[in-house]
Design an enzyme around this catalytic site. Structure first.
Site, PDB file in Angstrom:
ATOM      1  N   GLU A 279       3.266   4.075   6.167  1.00 33.91           N
ATOM      2  CA  GLU A 279       2.263   3.615   5.922  1.00 33.91           C
ATOM      3  C   GLU A 279       1.632   4.339   4.519  1.00 33.91           C
ATOM      4  O   GLU A 279       1.335   5.345   5.116  1.00 33.91           O
ATOM      5  CB  GLU A 279       1.698   2.868   6.921  1.00 33.91           C
ATOM      6  CG  GLU A 279       1.884   1.750   7.459  1.00 33.91           C
ATOM      7  CD  GLU A 279       0.844   0.916   7.486  1.00 33.91           C
ATOM      8  OE1 GLU A 279       0.961   1.231   5.733  1.00 33.91           O
ATOM      9  OE2 GLU A 279       0.461  -0.478   7.351  1.00 33.91           O
ATOM     10  N   ASP A 280       0.292   3.566   4.248  1.00 32.68           N
ATOM     11  CA  ASP A 280      -0.685   3.977   3.518  1.00 32.68           C
ATOM     12  C   ASP A 280      -1.865   4.433   4.508  1.00 32.68           C
ATOM     13  O   ASP A 280      -2.176   5.857   4.077  1.00 32.68           O
ATOM     14  CB  ASP A 280      -1.288   2.793   2.808  1.00 32.68           C
ATOM     15  CG  ASP A 280      -1.279   1.491   3.372  1.00 32.68           C
ATOM     16  OD1 ASP A 280      -1.310   0.921   4.668  1.00 32.68           O
ATOM     17  OD2 ASP A 280      -1.698   0.571   2.547  1.00 32.68           O
TER      18      ASP A 280
ATOM     19  N   GLY B 101       1.001  -1.725  -0.228  1.00 37.34           N
ATOM     20  CA  GLY B 101      -0.036  -0.252  -0.434  1.00 37.34           C
ATOM     21  C   GLY B 101       0.635   1.435   0.126  1.00 37.34           C
ATOM     22  O   GLY B 101       0.401   2.237  -0.363  1.00 37.34           O
TER      23      GLY B 101
ATOM     24  N   ASP C 167      -5.630  -0.083  -2.177  1.00 40.37           N
ATOM     25  CA  ASP C 167      -6.372  -1.654  -2.826  1.00 40.37           C
ATOM     26  C   ASP C 167      -7.644  -2.189  -1.913  1.00 40.37           C
ATOM     27  O   ASP C 167      -7.742  -1.714  -0.934  1.00 40.37           O
ATOM     28  CB  ASP C 167      -5.905  -3.096  -3.433  1.00 40.37           C
ATOM     29  CG  ASP C 167      -5.189  -3.577  -1.822  1.00 40.37           C
ATOM     30  OD1 ASP C 167      -5.094  -3.145  -0.903  1.00 40.37           O
ATOM     31  OD2 ASP C 167      -5.852  -5.060  -2.399  1.00 40.37           O
TER      32      ASP C 167
ATOM     33  N   ARG D  42      -5.703   0.082  -6.847  1.00 41.98           N
ATOM     34  CA  ARG D  42      -4.557   0.691  -6.367  1.00 41.98           C
ATOM     35  C   ARG D  42      -4.296   1.782  -7.554  1.00 41.98           C
ATOM     36  O   ARG D  42      -3.131   2.781  -6.333  1.00 41.98           O
ATOM     37  CB  ARG D  42      -3.747  -0.452  -6.279  1.00 41.98           C
ATOM     38  CG  ARG D  42      -3.059  -0.697  -5.034  1.00 41.98           C
ATOM     39  CD  ARG D  42      -1.756  -1.829  -4.970  1.00 41.98           C
ATOM     40  NE  ARG D  42      -1.711  -2.574  -4.653  1.00 41.98           N
ATOM     41  CZ  ARG D  42      -2.484  -3.356  -3.373  1.00 41.98           C
ATOM     42  NH1 ARG D  42      -2.073  -2.653  -2.606  1.00 41.98           N
ATOM     43  NH2 ARG D  42      -2.452  -4.634  -3.214  1.00 41.98           N
TER      44      ARG D  42
ATOM     45  N   LYS E 130      -7.214   6.736  10.489  1.00 40.98           N
ATOM     46  CA  LYS E 130      -9.003   6.740  10.662  1.00 40.98           C
ATOM     47  C   LYS E 130      -9.131   6.729  12.049  1.00 40.98           C
ATOM     48  O   LYS E 130      -9.215   5.538  12.850  1.00 40.98           O
ATOM     49  CB  LYS E 130      -8.973   4.932  10.285  1.00 40.98           C
ATOM     50  CG  LYS E 130      -9.967   4.861   8.038  1.00 40.98           C
ATOM     51  CD  LYS E 130     -10.208   3.783   7.902  1.00 40.98           C
ATOM     52  CE  LYS E 130     -10.618   3.176   6.529  1.00 40.98           C
ATOM     53  NZ  LYS E 130     -10.665   1.883   6.635  1.00 40.98           N
TER      54      LYS E 130
ATOM     55  N   THR F  23      -0.378  -3.295  12.717  1.00 40.68           N
ATOM     56  CA  THR F  23       0.959  -3.184  11.783  1.00 40.68           C
ATOM     57  C   THR F  23       2.206  -2.335  12.208  1.00 40.68           C
ATOM     58  O   THR F  23       3.064  -2.586  12.255  1.00 40.68           O
ATOM     59  CB  THR F  23       0.289  -2.930  10.634  1.00 40.68           C
ATOM     60  OG1 THR F  23      -1.152  -3.803   9.977  1.00 40.68           O
ATOM     61  CG2 THR F  23       1.586  -3.443   9.479  1.00 40.68           C
TER      62      THR F  23
ATOM     63  N   ASP G  30      -5.129   2.066  10.804  1.00 42.02           N
ATOM     64  CA  ASP G  30      -6.567   1.414  10.949  1.00 42.02           C
ATOM     65  C   ASP G  30      -6.573   0.852  12.448  1.00 42.02           C
ATOM     66  O   ASP G  30      -6.422   2.245  13.010  1.00 42.02           O
ATOM     67  CB  ASP G  30      -6.574   0.085  10.127  1.00 42.02           C
ATOM     68  CG  ASP G  30      -7.820  -0.087   9.985  1.00 42.02           C
ATOM     69  OD1 ASP G  30      -9.216   1.249   9.616  1.00 42.02           O
ATOM     70  OD2 ASP G  30      -8.488  -1.286  10.757  1.00 42.02           O
ATOM     71  N   SER G  31      -6.521   0.309  12.917  1.00 37.32           N
ATOM     72  CA  SER G  31      -6.450  -0.419  13.943  1.00 37.32           C
ATOM     73  C   SER G  31      -5.109  -0.282  15.747  1.00 37.32           C
ATOM     74  O   SER G  31      -4.724   0.244  16.023  1.00 37.32           O
ATOM     75  CB  SER G  31      -6.398  -2.132  14.605  1.00 37.32           C
ATOM     76  OG  SER G  31      -4.844  -2.932  13.489  1.00 37.32           O
TER      77      SER G  31
HETATM   78  P1  IMP Z   1      -3.902  -1.678  10.560  1.00 38.54           P
HETATM   79  O1  IMP Z   1      -2.940  -2.771  11.456  1.00 38.54           O
HETATM   80  O2  IMP Z   1      -5.192  -2.017  11.085  1.00 38.54           O
HETATM   81  O3  IMP Z   1      -3.758  -0.459  10.891  1.00 38.54           O
HETATM   82  O4  IMP Z   1      -3.890  -2.296   9.274  1.00 38.54           O
HETATM   83  C1  IMP Z   1      -3.534  -0.997   8.449  1.00 38.54           C
HETATM   84  C2  IMP Z   1      -3.600  -1.589   7.029  1.00 38.54           C
HETATM   85  O5  IMP Z   1      -5.202  -2.112   6.507  1.00 38.54           O
HETATM   86  C3  IMP Z   1      -3.213  -0.762   5.973  1.00 38.54           C
HETATM   87  O6  IMP Z   1      -1.434  -1.403   5.608  1.00 38.54           O
HETATM   88  C4  IMP Z   1      -3.993  -1.555   5.095  1.00 38.54           C
HETATM   89  O7  IMP Z   1      -3.383  -2.653   3.850  1.00 38.54           O
HETATM   90  C5  IMP Z   1      -4.803  -1.959   5.231  1.00 38.54           C
HETATM   91  N1  IMP Z   1      -6.035  -0.933   5.358  1.00 38.54           N
HETATM   92  C6  IMP Z   1      -7.324  -0.701   6.323  1.00 38.54           C
HETATM   93  N2  IMP Z   1      -8.318   0.141   6.107  1.00 38.54           N
HETATM   94  C7  IMP Z   1      -8.052   0.163   4.475  1.00 38.54           C
HETATM   95  C8  IMP Z   1      -8.781   1.269   3.735  1.00 38.54           C
HETATM   96  O8  IMP Z   1      -9.452   1.247   3.802  1.00 38.54           O
HETATM   97  N3  IMP Z   1      -8.486   0.292   2.074  1.00 38.54           N
HETATM   98  C9  IMP Z   1      -7.674  -0.340   1.939  1.00 38.54           C
HETATM   99  N4  IMP Z   1      -6.776  -0.509   3.135  1.00 38.54           N
HETATM  100  C10 IMP Z   1      -6.954  -0.478   4.115  1.00 38.54           C
HETATM  101 MG    MG Z   2      -0.663  -1.702   4.099  1.00 40.55          MG
END
Ligand code: IMP
Ligand code: MG
Length: 185
Positions: free
Chosen positions: A107-108, A52, A167, A173, A139, A115, A111-112
Site C-alpha cells: 500500500e502507498d 498509488g 496523487d 503521481r 499517518k 482499505t 490513513d484511516s
Molecule cells: P485509508 O483507507 O483511509 O487508510 O485510505 C488510504 C488511501 O487514501 C490511500 O491508499 C490513498 O489512496 C489515500 N490517501 C490518504 N492520504 C493520502 C495522501 O496524503 N496523499 C495521497 N493519497 C492519500
Molecule cells: Mg491507495
C-alpha cells in the site's frame, strides 16, 4: 557536486522525503522481507493496491531475492478524502488465486485504515497461509481502524502528500520524491 534543488510546483510546499532517502529505506524493507520469507515453499504473492502503490511495488519487488509473484487489485473507498469514511469496494480482483500462499499487501499510505482492514479480512477468508502488509507511508494521526503493519517505510504528519505513486486528483503521481501539498483554501 553542486547542490541542485528541484524546483517545486507552486501547489507544493516542500519535499518531505527525497529520492535518496526513499531508495535507502526501500532497500532496508526489502532486506527484512527477504529474510522473513526466505524459507517459504510457495512464492510470496505481492498484492499492490492500485493506483498509488505501483511505484513502491516496482522498487520493492526489484529488490526482492526470494521467489515472488506480482499482482494488483483496485478498490474504491468512499470518502477517504472527506469526512464520510469506511466504505470499501473491490473494483478489480487479483489474477492469482491467493489460497495456500503467503500474501503481502503493498500500500502507498495508511490513513484511516479502512482499505487495509478490508483487504486483510478479505484475503484471510480465502485460505491464505498468511496476510501481512507493507506500507510506504503511515499517518498515525489519522488512524481510525487499527491495522497491523509488518513493514513501514516512513511515518509522516497529517498533511496531504504526493509523489512516488501518490496523487492529488491525479496530479504529481510520478514525482520521484514525496512532497507536501499546500492545503486548498
Ligand atoms: P485509508 O483507507 O483511509 O487508510 O485510505 C488510504 C488511501 O487514501 C490511500 O491508499 C490513498 O489512496 C489515500 N490517501 C490518504 N492520504 C493520502 C495522501 O496524503 N496523499 C495521497 N493519497 C492519500
Ligand atoms: Mg491507495
Amino acid at each position: 557536486m553542486t547542490e541542485t534543488k528541484p524546483s517545486l510546483a507552486d501547489d507544493l510546499r516542500r519535499v518531505l522525503i527525497d529520492e535518496e532517502t526513499i531508495a535507502r529505506r526501500v532497500s532496508e524493507l526489502a532486506d527484512e522481507i527477504n529474510e522473513k520469507y526466505k524459507d517459504i515453499k510457495e512464492p510470496l504473492i505481492l498484492v499492490g493496491v492500485l493506483k498509488g502503490s505501483f511505484i513502491f511495488m516496482a522498487d520493492l519487488s526489484r529488490r526482492l531475492t526470494i521467489p515472488h509473484i506480482v499482482d494488483f487489485i483496485a478498490i474504491s473507498s468512499y470518502g477517504s478524502k472527506g469526512d464520510k469514511r469506511g466504505e470499501v469496494r473491490l473494483l478489480m480482483d487479483t489474477r492469482e488465486n491467493l489460497a495456500g500462499h503467503h500474501v503481502l499487501i503493498i500500500e502507498d499510505i495508511l490513513d484511516s485504515g479502512a482499505t487495509l482492514n478490508y483487504l486483510i479480512n478479505a484475503f484471510k477468508a480465502r485460505g491464505t497461509k498468511s496476510v501481512k502488509t507493507a506500507v510506504f507511508l503511515d499517518k498515525p494521526a489519522r488512524h481510525v481502524i487499527p491495522v497491523e503493519i509488518a513493514y513501514r517505510g516512513f511515518e509522516i504528519p497529517d498533511v496531504w502528500v504526493v509523489g512516488y505513486g501518490l496523487d492529488y486528483k491525479e496530479r504529481h503521481r510520478t514525482l520521484p520524491y514525496i512532497a507536501e501539498m499546500i492545503p486548498e483554501v
